[in-house]
Design a protein around this motif. Structure first.
Motif, short mmCIF file in Angstrom:
data_model
loop_
_atom_site.label_atom_id
_atom_site.label_comp_id
_atom_site.label_asym_id
_atom_site.label_seq_id
_atom_site.Cartn_x
_atom_site.Cartn_y
_atom_site.Cartn_z
N SER A 146 -48.44 -12.61 33.16
CA SER A 146 -49.14 -13.17 34.33
C SER A 146 -49.04 -14.69 34.39
O SER A 146 -49.74 -15.33 35.18
CB SER A 146 -50.62 -12.77 34.30
N ARG A 147 -48.16 -15.28 33.59
CA ARG A 147 -48.06 -16.74 33.57
C ARG A 147 -47.67 -17.27 34.94
O ARG A 147 -46.73 -16.76 35.59
CB ARG A 147 -47.02 -17.19 32.54
N ASN A 148 -48.37 -18.28 35.40
CA ASN A 148 -48.13 -18.85 36.72
C ASN A 148 -46.92 -19.77 36.69
O ASN A 148 -46.92 -20.81 36.05
CB ASN A 148 -49.37 -19.63 37.18
N ASN A 149 -45.89 -19.37 37.41
CA ASN A 149 -44.69 -20.19 37.54
C ASN A 149 -44.67 -20.91 38.88
O ASN A 149 -43.62 -21.01 39.52
CB ASN A 149 -43.45 -19.30 37.39
N ARG A 176 -57.63 -16.30 32.16
CA ARG A 176 -56.47 -16.24 33.05
C ARG A 176 -56.61 -17.23 34.20
O ARG A 176 -55.63 -17.82 34.65
CB ARG A 176 -56.30 -14.82 33.62
N GLU A 179 -56.09 -20.96 32.55
CA GLU A 179 -54.75 -21.28 32.06
C GLU A 179 -53.71 -21.28 33.17
O GLU A 179 -52.67 -21.95 33.05
CB GLU A 179 -54.34 -20.30 30.96
N ASN A 180 -53.97 -20.54 34.26
CA ASN A 180 -53.00 -20.46 35.34
C ASN A 180 -53.38 -21.27 36.58
O ASN A 180 -52.67 -21.23 37.58
CB ASN A 180 -52.81 -18.99 35.74
N LEU A 240 -49.93 -27.25 34.86
CA LEU A 240 -48.83 -26.29 34.92
C LEU A 240 -47.47 -26.95 34.69
O LEU A 240 -46.52 -26.28 34.27
CB LEU A 240 -48.83 -25.56 36.27
N ARG A 243 -46.32 -26.40 31.08
CA ARG A 243 -46.31 -25.04 30.54
C ARG A 243 -45.01 -24.73 29.82
O ARG A 243 -43.97 -25.33 30.09
CB ARG A 243 -46.51 -24.02 31.67
#
Length: 249
Positions: A146-149, A176, A179-180, A240, A243
């Motif tokens: 689920s990492r936000n790109n 979540r 961190e995102n 972000l 990251r």
């Protein structure tokens, strides 16, 4: 965007009764998006050949509700597709357009991985200017997936997460979001299922800094998401940009 989630006491293996309960609970409600729990039509059931939709029953119900409410509807259901069973999360737009995500992380502790097939693709839905990542229950424990790109603004988690482990559910939802740098709306069911597991009310919506946004009344959980507020927060805290990169197979 206004999201309303229904803390549903799901009737075990009874689609008709669950559809009726949902209609009754939401008949006087208005929102841009209505959220229903994981396997909202049957409960979290491993009897896939018995309970899985073969004629799009749950999807057609969501389409009906989306049309009546002129709003999006989202939730997961057990589905048979080309001889395989999936825990499939539907996102039905008001115009009946459908996006769906097949749950990737299957809950081996309950044997879900022995019955259902895993999904392979992340799914991000565009709705009312928001980019929304679809996730189901156990996915919450796996942050790399689920990492936000920089490709979404909000995550929707639908779940059947028992009271025995509910502290993990609540802490991970907030993690979540933080961190995102995203909105996170996690909707859990309530009541007792056919396996005698109890589910307490534990649905939440968090802002990117971990602030609780949801308001609760009766069985409804409501939150208003403001995209400009999120953009301002991200522009100020550009975390972000730092990251790590991950490769997901």
């Amino acid at each position: 965007m206004k999201i309303t989630g229904l803390n549903l006491d799901i009737v075990w293996k009874n689609k008709t009764e669950n559809f009726q309960r949902i209609e009754k609970e939401l008949q006087h409600q208005e929102a841009d998006l209505f959220l229903l729990p994981e396997m909202f039509s049957t409960g979290f059931c491993m009897d896939a050949p018995e309970v899985s939709d073969r004629h799009l029953e749950s999807l057609e119900f969501l389409r009906k509700m989306a049309k009546e409410k002129n709003a999006a509807f989202c939730g997961s259901a057990p589905v048979e597709d080309n001889g395989r069973f999936y825990n499939r999360m539907y996102f039905v737009h008001p115009d009946s357009q459908v996006d769906f995500y097949n749950k990737r992380h299957l809950f081996s502790f309950s044997g879900e991985d022995q019955v259902y097939s895993p999904g392979k693709e992340r799914v991000v839905v565009d709705y009312k200017g928001f980019r929304i990542l679809l996730q189901v229950c156990y996915d919450l424990r796996f942050p790399v997936f689920s990492r936000n790109n920089d490709d979404y603004d909000a995550i929707l988690y639908v779940a059947n997460w028992p009271e025995k482990r509910v502290r993990a559910w609540e802490h991970l939802l907030k993690a979540r979001a933080i961190e995102n740098l995203a909105f996170v709306f996690g909707l859990n069911r309530i009541g007792t299922d056919g396996n005698s597991l109890f589910y307490q009310e534990s649905s939440h919506c968090f802002f990117a800094d971990g602030t609780e946004l949801s308001e609760k009344k009766n069985n409804l959980v409501t939150a208003k998401l403001h995209l400009e507020e999120l953009k301002e927060f991200r522009n100020h805290f550009r975390f972000l940009n730092d990251r790590d990169s991950f490769s997901i197979e």
